[in-house]
Design an enzyme around this catalytic site. Sequence first.
Site, mmCIF file in Angstrom:
data_model
loop_
_atom_site.group_PDB
_atom_site.id
_atom_site.type_symbol
_atom_site.label_atom_id
_atom_site.label_comp_id
_atom_site.label_asym_id
_atom_site.label_seq_id
_atom_site.Cartn_x
_atom_site.Cartn_y
_atom_site.Cartn_z
ATOM 1 C CD GLU A 157 -3.008 -1.060 2.085
ATOM 2 O OE1 GLU A 157 -4.165 -1.668 1.856
ATOM 3 O OE2 GLU A 157 -2.689 -0.687 3.058
ATOM 4 C CD GLU B 206 -4.408 -6.044 2.749
ATOM 5 O OE1 GLU B 206 -5.251 -5.259 3.174
ATOM 6 O OE2 GLU B 206 -3.037 -5.763 2.727
#
Length: 484
Positions: A180, A381
């Site tokens: 991320e 995710e």
Amino acid sequence: MNHLKKFPENFLWGAASAANQCEGAWNVHGKGVSISDVMTSGTHKSPRRITPVMDEHAYFYPSHEAVDFYHHYKEDIALCAEMGFNIFRMSVNWTRIFPNGNEAEPNEEGLKFYDSVFSELKKYNIEPLVTIYHNENPFQLTKECNGWKDRRCIDYYMNLCRVLFNRYKDVVKYWIPFNEINCLTTKLGNWNHAGILNEGTEFFTEQADDPSSRFAALHHQFVASAQAVRLGRSINPDFRFGTMICHITVYPLTCSPDDIFLTQQEDLMRNCFSGDVQVKGGYPYYIKRYFERNHIAFEITEQDLTDISEGTVDFYSFSYYMSNCITAQKDAAQVSGNVMGGAKNPYLKATEWDWQIDPKGLRYTLNHVYDRYHIPVMITENGLGARDVLENGRVHDSYRIDYLRRHIEQMRLAIDDGVDLIGYTPWSAMDLVSVSTGEIDKRYGFIYVDRDNRGNGTMKRYRKDSFYWYKQVIESNGENLSFH
């Protein structure tokens, strides 16, 4: 849905984890202190505290034991194999290999642990998808140079990569340099994503911020990622590298041109900027102007730009949990989901933690990113955090099954749209510590772990209803999504 294109025969089905949220064993076999180790527990209402000097009498530190994957990895991997995984997303803990982050030689005990994990995965023909950096910067590097604000972290990180790529060149194919990475476009990213602790920061959700230092840290990670890609390919040309974006999909709250323009700006900054650098190999026009307007300045060398242009990634991966709305209206109702927040979407329901559930937004996002980049896409995710109840050895989590089922339906629709979707690793394989709140009660896993927010419990593993349901999904390659 039978008339739609099917999931590809070689589709990668699995689930995700992260070392700092599941391993525990924070100070055994030579492991050093990471930034996650000095974060206290919290709740949705009470923020996690960052404590440069740990006080285990005053605070509870959930990462210290987490769910003890370190001592349960064989059991956990066997359960993943029982579900039918052919891929398992995991991360390595930098401080398990280089305790302070800056040593010349690695800690052999730490490497032996990952040797064992990879060996266990291979036994079941499960492909590891390894995130090299997943929110576990060595705390020593925070003290020494305030984390990735300092260019020296590039070389420290490359030392880690060199060890990993050479040791596991025949074991790991898929690598993600940074988790991320785009979170550094927000001040919240200072700590978890860069190990930056500015004076005045006490709580995770209320961090002091210096945008020039933060964007310098992001730049250093772009350079490090690109250098890692080039190094990895020189060691094994079959390595595949991906970006990993926290995709906070945004819609305009209204059809007001103000809302539409603000949404476009938010999407470019939060979701597109980092992908543009890592996939296209250069800084986009809009971010250069953003830096000028906001007086953000940091060193960018010609060699940095060369590295970035030559170290682009092979696939695009992202996390997707929810969507938000953007508006110019000052009095619009807000939600706080995934810490990012945004205007409340009147068409969506939200979880207890204020995360708006938007399955169709996943199809929208898949088309959005594939149209922009035209490289294979992986969802690394996606999941539902909820309070699970263990009754007579079972967890009846139909709410999680419903969430995942609706998202997988939209994945298939996106494949039918023409998106080259190659894999899905929902969050998470087993219950683990939540990053945003430090709780375990906010559970995501297919595997229930008997552990509570204060570290009580047996650590025993239990199969949830979603475990059996996902097993059937994988067996049918996404064809059978029914639940009885």
